[in-house]
Design an enzyme around this catalytic site. Structure first.
Site, PDB file in Angstrom:
ATOM      1  N   SER A  41       8.085   3.074  -2.351  1.00 14.81           N
ATOM      2  CA  SER A  41       6.780   2.905  -1.727  1.00 14.81           C
ATOM      3  C   SER A  41       6.702   1.512  -1.102  1.00 14.81           C
ATOM      4  CB  SER A  41       5.667   3.149  -2.749  1.00 14.81           C
ATOM      5  OG  SER A  41       4.396   3.192  -2.133  1.00 14.81           O
TER       6      SER A  41
ATOM      7  N   GLY B 290       3.273  -0.422  -4.761  1.00 18.91           N
ATOM      8  CA  GLY B 290       1.900  -0.916  -4.688  1.00 18.91           C
ATOM      9  C   GLY B 290       1.578  -1.511  -3.333  1.00 18.91           C
ATOM     10  N   GLY B 291       2.396  -1.165  -2.330  1.00 17.54           N
ATOM     11  CA  GLY B 291       2.224  -1.775  -1.023  1.00 17.54           C
ATOM     12  C   GLY B 291       2.498  -3.271  -1.096  1.00 17.54           C
TER      13      GLY B 291
END
Length: 516
Positions: free
Chosen positions: A198, A115-116
């Site tokens: 991610s 989700g960054g």
């Protein structure tokens, strides 16, 4: 009087202690007793507090509790998306544990969700099936976006010296909780692997550059995490003061930030970004804004530029990507090679033919739709990072690519490997409602590889091709797909072309220091 109070307290505690002895799901932590539950044959403990969070402040210790805390439901995730959603809170510093034996001494796998640095939750990736691979799995929630990374240090108030990095300081605090408590859950605090995908991979890379995290983990796995954070101190300090200006708060009164409702704070942050031309589109190959910033103390440098801080030189590393990542697949329509070239010509210009030829050399069985569909965000920088890290690190580096493609979307998407490495294909839902025997076998092997790496620092699995450490010379890449194989330097030319054309904003920033 004090004696009577102590006697009364001890009498009240007798039922609690008796319950603890009789209930195998009750564990004593440094802060108090917690009760877990059975989740698919594992002992699960959810939403254990590891820190207390106040706005813009480093994580504080948790107050101890006297009763048995029920830890059977997911805890609060960070505030995100500019509004207070159900199940979210500013004080979101909770973690989850999955184990199969409280008396063991198993490797620990510490998961950082994606989700960054802006969104996400540990609830996306439950760890019960991975825990069955003879490891203890821990995952955390922590502060994100403007809640975790609003840099107010330029106000001069010493309380806000670290405000730009408190979201990652939360993660360090969670690792300290693991050090102090995980032995009670059957885990070995001296054998901890941090891993994430991610934004979670970015968090793993960031932890590898944080002195306070040194010694709290011993191995690392970075999955599709090489989005480059270009924040530097002057940028984040300017942004922090701009947020105060948007809110009408004088720079010498930063404490007033604590009274601002989250939605107003978030929108002020977005306005401050927009006014400086810094609004970021998801999928951009670099990130900036409300995220970690090197300050020489909490964070020594940004990761992946091109390597990590030397303090993590002795950390074995697995790093890799998926075949398509965030590219929108073009597999749902017919396409000639010339049409495919036309689809990428705006990106590759006069190197379009060279790009097509390099892709054909790297992937001899390619189809035209691959040209506009193959990953152009992560693999190129992952190769550069693997080159640099394998040359500088004392510990080995292993490289992989996940090539399995969804039967519904026909892509190997960003995050597609998560249900495989967590061995949770039965929770894949509409992405894979009916996993095949081949799918289940791949998931079991990938989960076993990750667990083996957590045990020994070596990801090899019996019966699979031998996976050797990466060097720039051998370019070794382990291919997790329907056909598991090893390839060597197969796409270096392709990734060099991608790097020249798909990171021009990064190149311009490095040349000018400006994102405008």
């Amino acid at each position: 009087m004090m004696v009577m109070k102590r006697i009364l307290f001890l009498l009240l505690m007798v039922p609690v202690l008796a319950c603890c002895q009789n209930d195998p799901y009750v564990v004593k932590t440094t802060n108090g007793l917690v009760r877990g539950f059975d989740e698919e044959g594992t002992m699960a403990f959810k939403s254990i507090p590891y820190a207390h969070a106040e706005r813009c402040m480093p994580p504080a210790p948790v107050e101890k509790w006297d009763t048995i805390m029920d830890c059977t439901e997911w805890g609060p995730q960070s505030l995100q998306s500019g509004r207070i959603q159900p199940g979210s809170a500013e004080d979101c510093c909770v973690l989850n544990v999955w184990t199969t034996d409280l008396d063991a001494k198993k490797p620990v796998m510490f998961w950082c969700h994606g989700g960054g640095f802006d969104s996400g939750t540990s609830a996306w990736n439950p760890g019960m099936c991975l825990a069955k691979k003879d490891v203890v799995v821990v995952s955390l929630n922590h502060r994100l976006n403007i809640i975790g990374f609003l840099d107010l240090s330029a106000t001069g108030d010493p309380k806000y010296k670290y405000s730009g990095n408190v979201g990652m300081m939360d993660a360090v605090k969670a690792l300290e909780w693991v050090r102090d408590n995980i032995n009670k859950f059957g885990g070995d605090p001296d054998n901890v692997t941090i891993f994430g995908e991610s934004g979670g991979g970015g968090k793993v890379g960031t932890l590898m550059c944080m002195p306070a995290a040194q010694g709290l983990y011993h191995k690392a796995i970075i999955m599709s995490g090489t989005i480059l954070n270009v924040n530097h101190k002057a940028m984040t300090e300017e942004l922090g003061l701009a947020v105060l200006d948007e809110l009408g708060i004088p720079h010498n009164e930063p404490d007033r930030i604590k009274d601002v409702p989250y939605d107003k704070l978030y929108q002020a942050g977005q306005r401050a970004l927009s006014a400086r031309g810094l609004v970021r589109t998801p999928g951009t190959p670099i990130m900036w804004g409300f995220g970690p910033v090197p300050d020489g103390e909490v964070l020594l440098q940004q990761p992946f530029q091109p390597d990590f801080a030397s303090i993590s030189s002795d950390i074995p590393l697995v790093i890799g990507t998926t075949f398509n990542e965030l590219q929108r697949g073009q597999y749902n329509r017919q396409m000639t090679l010339e049409q495919a070239k036309d689809a990428v010509r705006a990106t590759f210009g006069d190197e379009t033919d060279a790009y097509a030829e390099a892709l054909a050399q790297a992937w001899p069985d390619y189809i035209p739709q691959d040209l506009p569909s193959i990953d152009n965000l992560f693999r190129a920088k992952t190769v550069i990072t693997a080159d640099a890290a394998s040359a500088s690190k004392k510990a080995p580096v292993y490289n992989y690519m996940f090539t399995w493609k969804s039967p519904s979307t026909h892509v190997s998407a960003h995050g597609a490997e998560l249900n495989f490495c967590f061995n949770t294909l039965h929770h894949a839902g509409r992405d894979l409602p009916n996993p095949s025997e081949s799918d289940l076998r791949l998931a079991d092997r990938m989960a076993q590889s990750w667990a083996n790496f957590a045990h020994t620092g070596n990801p090899n699995v019996e019966g699979l091709p031998e996976w050797h450490p990466y060097t720039k010379a051998n370019g070794e890449c382990f291919m997790f797909g329907p056909e598991i194989e090893i390839r060597h330097n197969f796409d270096r030319t392709l990734e060099e072309i991608i790097d020249r054309h798909c990171f021009q904003k990064l190149d311009a920033f490095r040349a000018t220091g400006s994102l405008k």
